[in-house]
Design a protein around this motif. Structure first.
Motif, PDB file in Angstrom:
ATOM      1  N   ASN A 177       0.671  -1.323  -0.019  1.00 31.62           N
ATOM      2  CA  ASN A 177      -0.059  -0.121  -0.012  1.00 31.62           C
ATOM      3  C   ASN A 177       0.710   1.222  -0.043  1.00 31.62           C
ATOM      4  N   CYS A 178       2.081   1.122   0.215  1.00 28.83           N
ATOM      5  CA  CYS A 178       2.736   2.550   0.357  1.00 28.83           C
ATOM      6  C   CYS A 178       2.660   3.093  -0.819  1.00 28.83           C
ATOM      7  N   PRO A 179       2.506   4.363  -1.009  1.00 31.69           N
ATOM      8  CA  PRO A 179       2.385   5.203  -2.345  1.00 31.69           C
ATOM      9  C   PRO A 179       4.028   5.437  -2.994  1.00 31.69           C
ATOM     10  N   LEU A 180       4.861   5.494  -2.086  1.00 32.77           N
ATOM     11  CA  LEU A 180       6.023   5.992  -2.397  1.00 32.77           C
ATOM     12  C   LEU A 180       7.046   4.520  -2.464  1.00 32.77           C
ATOM     13  N   ASP A 181       6.754   3.330  -2.307  1.00 31.09           N
ATOM     14  CA  ASP A 181       7.390   2.457  -2.583  1.00 31.09           C
ATOM     15  C   ASP A 181       8.551   2.377  -1.291  1.00 31.09           C
ATOM     16  N   ALA A 182       8.243   2.807  -0.273  1.00 37.17           N
ATOM     17  CA  ALA A 182       9.424   3.118   0.834  1.00 37.17           C
ATOM     18  C   ALA A 182       9.438   2.170   1.622  1.00 37.17           C
ATOM     19  N   VAL A 183       8.747   1.011   1.640  1.00 42.49           N
ATOM     20  CA  VAL A 183       8.759   0.120   2.875  1.00 42.49           C
ATOM     21  C   VAL A 183       8.827  -1.170   2.062  1.00 42.49           C
ATOM     22  N   HIS A 184       9.832  -2.078   2.559  1.00 45.11           N
ATOM     23  CA  HIS A 184       9.750  -3.544   1.708  1.00 45.11           C
ATOM     24  C   HIS A 184      10.026  -4.352   2.983  1.00 45.11           C
ATOM     25  N   VAL A 185       9.414  -5.531   2.776  1.00 49.25           N
ATOM     26  CA  VAL A 185       9.514  -6.735   3.803  1.00 49.25           C
ATOM     27  C   VAL A 185      10.929  -7.515   3.429  1.00 49.25           C
ATOM     28  N   VAL A 186      11.804  -7.388   4.194  1.00 48.72           N
ATOM     29  CA  VAL A 186      12.910  -8.278   4.279  1.00 48.72           C
ATOM     30  C   VAL A 186      13.084  -9.030   5.185  1.00 48.72           C
ATOM     31  N   GLU A 187      13.170 -10.597   4.927  1.00 47.90           N
ATOM     32  CA  GLU A 187      13.174 -11.608   5.989  1.00 47.90           C
ATOM     33  C   GLU A 187      12.115 -11.386   7.128  1.00 47.90           C
ATOM     34  N   ARG A 188      10.961 -11.388   6.519  1.00 43.46           N
ATOM     35  CA  ARG A 188       9.591 -11.011   7.254  1.00 43.46           C
ATOM     36  C   ARG A 188       9.740  -9.994   8.401  1.00 43.46           C
ATOM     37  N   LYS A 189      10.318  -8.890   7.823  1.00 46.90           N
ATOM     38  CA  LYS A 189      10.145  -7.886   8.628  1.00 46.90           C
ATOM     39  C   LYS A 189      10.178  -6.464   7.776  1.00 46.90           C
ATOM     40  N   ALA A 190       9.363  -5.480   8.058  1.00 47.50           N
ATOM     41  CA  ALA A 190       9.437  -4.462   7.265  1.00 47.50           C
ATOM     42  C   ALA A 190      10.307  -3.444   7.523  1.00 47.50           C
ATOM     43  N   VAL A 191      11.189  -2.946   6.329  1.00 45.44           N
ATOM     44  CA  VAL A 191      12.177  -2.258   6.375  1.00 45.44           C
ATOM     45  C   VAL A 191      11.817  -0.828   5.733  1.00 45.44           C
ATOM     46  N   VAL A 192      11.935   0.288   6.328  1.00 40.18           N
ATOM     47  CA  VAL A 192      11.580   1.784   5.689  1.00 40.18           C
ATOM     48  C   VAL A 192      12.686   2.322   5.277  1.00 40.18           C
ATOM     49  N   ASP A 193      12.745   2.976   3.827  1.00 38.87           N
ATOM     50  CA  ASP A 193      13.902   3.668   3.380  1.00 38.87           C
ATOM     51  C   ASP A 193      13.369   5.204   3.553  1.00 38.87           C
ATOM     52  N   GLU A 194      14.848   5.855   3.127  1.00 40.07           N
ATOM     53  CA  GLU A 194      14.506   7.441   3.403  1.00 40.07           C
ATOM     54  C   GLU A 194      13.570   8.096   2.536  1.00 40.07           C
ATOM     55  N   LYS A 195      12.709   7.429   1.598  1.00 38.90           N
ATOM     56  CA  LYS A 195      11.912   8.261   0.861  1.00 38.90           C
ATOM     57  C   LYS A 195      10.692   8.433   1.563  1.00 38.90           C
ATOM     58  N   CYS A 196      10.405   7.734   2.549  1.00 36.59           N
ATOM     59  CA  CYS A 196       9.278   7.943   3.633  1.00 36.59           C
ATOM     60  C   CYS A 196       9.073   8.964   3.965  1.00 36.59           C
ATOM     61  N   CYS A 197       7.617   9.469   3.523  1.00 32.57           N
ATOM     62  CA  CYS A 197       7.089  11.058   4.042  1.00 32.57           C
ATOM     63  C   CYS A 197       6.219  10.686   5.040  1.00 32.57           C
ATOM     64  N   GLU A 198       6.092   9.731   5.992  1.00 38.60           N
ATOM     65  CA  GLU A 198       5.174   9.832   7.130  1.00 38.60           C
ATOM     66  C   GLU A 198       3.708  10.206   6.726  1.00 38.60           C
TER      67      GLU A 198
END
Ligand code: SF4
Ligand code: SF4
Ligand code: SF4
Length: 502
Positions: free
Chosen positions: A18-39
Motif C-alpha cells: 500500500n505504500c504510495p512511495l515504495d518506501a517500505v519493503h519486507v525483508v526476511e519477514r520484517k518491514a524495512v523503511v527507507d529514506e523516501k518515507c514521507c510519514e
C-alpha cells in the motif's frame, strides 16, 4: 521516517503493497523503511498489528506539506505521498510545471469560454479550501475579459467508468470487481455493444481498501494498464485507448449490433447468400427468415429453430455465458436447436455466425432434419466478411467522474451556491485537465469527462484517500465578480506565462 516495531511486525506485506512511495519493503519477514518515507501514515493505517508508528517530532530537513489534510512530512530531496510536491532545500514545490495548453485532442466550439485560459494540471492545491485557488488568471477574449480559476482538487467523490467494447462475458451486473484481491468496483449495466465497469466511488474510496481504489481510478484515468478481475475469476486488462484483454484474449472487433440488428442491416445480402442465418448474440439472437427484415426481402420462416429463448418474431434472448458472443452456445452447431422438416427442405444451407462475423460456420440440412457442417461457400464468406468489415475496433475507454460541488468551491469564490448555479446556467464552464465535461443535472457539480481528452497523466491521488482532479472554471470576469470571486487574486495570464517561462 516511520518506526517499525520488529517484535510486532508479522511480515504480512500490507505496508509494502500500500505504500504510495515504495518506501517500505519486507525483508526476511520484517518491514524495512527507507529514506523516501514521507510519514503519510498509509502503512500505519493498514498494518493490523500496530507495528508501525510515526515519530513524535519532525526530523531535521523534513518539510510539512499542508496542501491537503494528509500533512506529509517530506524528506529533503523527496516527494510527498501524492508525488506532487518535492522538498527542494526545505521548500515544498509543485514538481510538475503548470500545463497551460489543453490536449490537442479537444476542439472547443466557443473559443471565448469553453477552453480554459490555463489547465489546472501542475497547479497544486491550496488547503484548506477557504484560500483562493492556486491560480486565478484573466485574459481578454473577443474583447471580453475572461477568468479561469484552477486548482488540483482532492475528490473523495470520484470514480472511473470503464467501457469495454466487447460481447465477451465479464460477469453479471452488480458482480464485484477486484484488483490484487481487493474490492475496487462492480460490473455496471451494459451499453450497446459494450460492457461497463465502475471503479471507485465515495464509499469504496472511504472503505477498507480505499488506497488501492484511489490508485486504480488514477491509473485508469491516466491511461495506464490495470489488471482487474470480476468475481476473482474473469481477468480483464484495461488500458484506455487500447483493446481490452479478457482472460488473455485480445478483443479485436466491437459487434455491429445485436443479432436482430445484424439481420436488419444485412437481410438483402443474407437472402443472396444462404437459405437461413442465425446470428448469435448474448442480448438478442437473430433468425433471418422469421425476422420482419427477412419477410421484407420476401423470405418465409425456414423451419430452423435457434437454441435461445423466444422474445418476438425472429428475435430470441441469448443466455449469458462464456460461449460465442457472450452466450452459453459453445459451438456454431449448438446454435441450431432443431429443424422442422414440415417446412425445411434437405440441402438447405444455414449460416451461423456471431455479431462480428469472426466466428462463422455453414451447415446443410439433411433429410432426417439433422445438419452437417460444410465448407463455407464464396457467398457465405463474403457475407461474413462484410459484417466483420463493418465492425469498429474494440477499445477500452475510461470516463473519469467526480463531484467538485463541495469545499473546493471555497477556492473559487465566497458564494458556494453561486458557482454551482453559474455552472448549471452555462455562465461558468467546468473543464477537467483541459477537457470538456458533462455536468449531471440536478444539484451539485457532478461531472463526467473523457479521460482520453485530458492532459496526459493529469490525475493524481492523495492518501486521505481521494483522487486529485485538475479543475478549471472559466467565465467572464464580470460573472466572476458577481459570484463573489476572489478578485484580488486575479492575475493577467501573461504574468503567469512569464512566471512559468512560456
Ligand atoms: S503491515 Fe505491519 S505487520 Fe505487516 S509487514 Fe508491514 S509492519 Fe509488518
Ligand atoms: S508512512 Fe507512507 S511513505 Fe512512509 S513507509 Fe508508510 S506508507 Fe510509505
Ligand atoms: S499527499 Fe497531501 S500532504 Fe502529502 S504531499 Fe500530497 S498534497 Fe502534500
Amino acid at each position: 521516517m516511520v518506526n517499525v516495531n520488529l517484535e510486532a511486525c508479522k511480515g504480512c506485506m500490507l505496508c509494502e503493497k500500500n505504500c504510495p512511495l515504495d518506501a517500505v519493503h519486507v525483508v526476511e519477514r520484517k518491514a524495512v523503511v527507507d529514506e523516501k518515507c514521507c510519514e503519510c501514515g498509509v502503512c500505519t493505517r493498514v498494518c493490523k498489528f500496530g507495528a508501525i508508528s510515526k515519530p513524535a517530532d519532525l526530523s531535521e530537513g523534513y518539510a510539512v506539506c499542508s496542501h491537503c489534510s494528509v500533512q506529509c512530512r517530506v524528506p529533503l530531496g523527496h516527494t510527498g505521498a501524492c508525488k506532487r510536491y518535492t522538498n527542494e532545500n526545505g521548500e515544498l514545490v509543485r514538481n510538475r510545471k503548470l500545463v497551460m495548453q489543453p490536449s490537442d485532442k479537444v476542439i472547443y466550439p466557443d473559443k471565448r469560454l469553453e477552453g480554459p485560459i490555463t489547465t489546472a494540471v501542475g497547479a497544486g492545491t491550496n488547503y484548506p479550501c477557504i484560500r483562493p485557488a492556486p491560480h486565478i488568471v484573466s485574459e481578454v477574449r473577443d474583447g471580453v475579459e475572461c477568468v479561469t480559476v484552477v486548482t488540483e482538487a482532492p475528490l473523495s467523490y470520484s470514480a472511473a467508468v470503464v467501457k469495454l467494447d466487447t460481447n465477451t462475458y465479464i460477469g453479471e451486473e452488480g458482480d464485484p470487481v477486484y484488483r490484487d484481491g481487493k474490492l475496487v468496483g462492480m460490473v455496471n449495466t451494459e451499453e450497446y455493444g459494450s460492457k461497463m465497469i465502475a471503479v471507485g466511488g465515495a464509499n469504496k474510496l472511504t472503505g477498507p481498501d480505499g488506497f488501492i481504489v484511489a490508485r486504480t481510478i488514477t491509473e485508469l484515468a491516466n491511461g495506464e494498464m490495470v489488471e482487474l478481475s470480476v468475481n476473482k475469476k474473469i481477468k480483464i486488462q484495461v488500458q484506455a485507448g487500447k483493446a481490452p484483454v479478457i482472460n488473455g484474449v485480445v478483443e479485436s472487433k466491437m459487434r455491429i449490433g445485436c443479432g436482430s440488428a445484424t439481420v436488419g442491416l444485412f437481410a438483402k445480402k443474407m437472402k443472396a447468400a444462404v437459405d437461413e442465418c442465425i446470428v448469435i448474440d448474448h442480448h438478442v439472437v437473430g433468425l433471418f427468415t422469421e425476422h420482419l427484415a427477412g419477410a421484407d426481402v420476401g423470405m418465409e420462416w425456414s423451419g430452423v429453430v435457434p437454441n435461445a429463448r423466444k422474445s418476438s418474431r425472429g428475435r430470441y434472448f441469448g443466455e449469458h455465458g462464456e460461449g460465442i458472443g457472450g452466450t452459453t452456445i459453445a459451438t456454431p452447431r449448438d446454435a441450431i436447436k432443431s429443424v422442422d422438416m414440415t417446412r425445411a427442405k434437405a440441402g438447405m444451407q444455414i449460416l451461423v455466425l456471431n455479431t462480428t462475423g469472426e466466428i462463422r460456420a455453414l451447415f446443410e440440412v439433411l433429410p432426417d432434419g439433422d445438419v452437417k457442417e460444410i465448407p463455407m461457400t464464396e457467398k457465405a464468406t463474403a457475407l461474413a466478411d462484410d459484417i466483420m468489415n463493418n465492425c469498429e475496433q474494440s477499445l477500452a475507454s475510461v470516463m473519469y467522474t467526480g463531484g467538485t460541488g463541495g469545499s473546493a468551491r471555497g477556492g473559487v469564490c465566497s458564494k458556494p451556491l453561486a458557482i454551482t448555479r453559474a455552472v448549471h446556467e452555462g455562465k461558468a464552464v467546468l473543464t477537467i485537465g483541459g477537457a470538456p465535461t458533462y455536468i449531471l443535472p440536478g444539484g451539485g457539480i457532478d461531472f463526467i469527462v473523457d479521460a482520453g481528452k485530458m492532459v496526459d497523466k493529469g490525475v493524481t491521488w492523495v492518501p486521505t484517500p481521494a483522487t486529485v482532479a485538475p479543475v478549471e472554471y472559466t467565465m467572464t470576469k464580470a460573472d466572476y465578480d458577481a459570484i463573489g470571486g476572489h478578485m484580488g487574486a486575479v492575475r493577467p495570464m501573461d504574468e503567469l506565462r512569464r512566471e512559468f517561462g512560456e
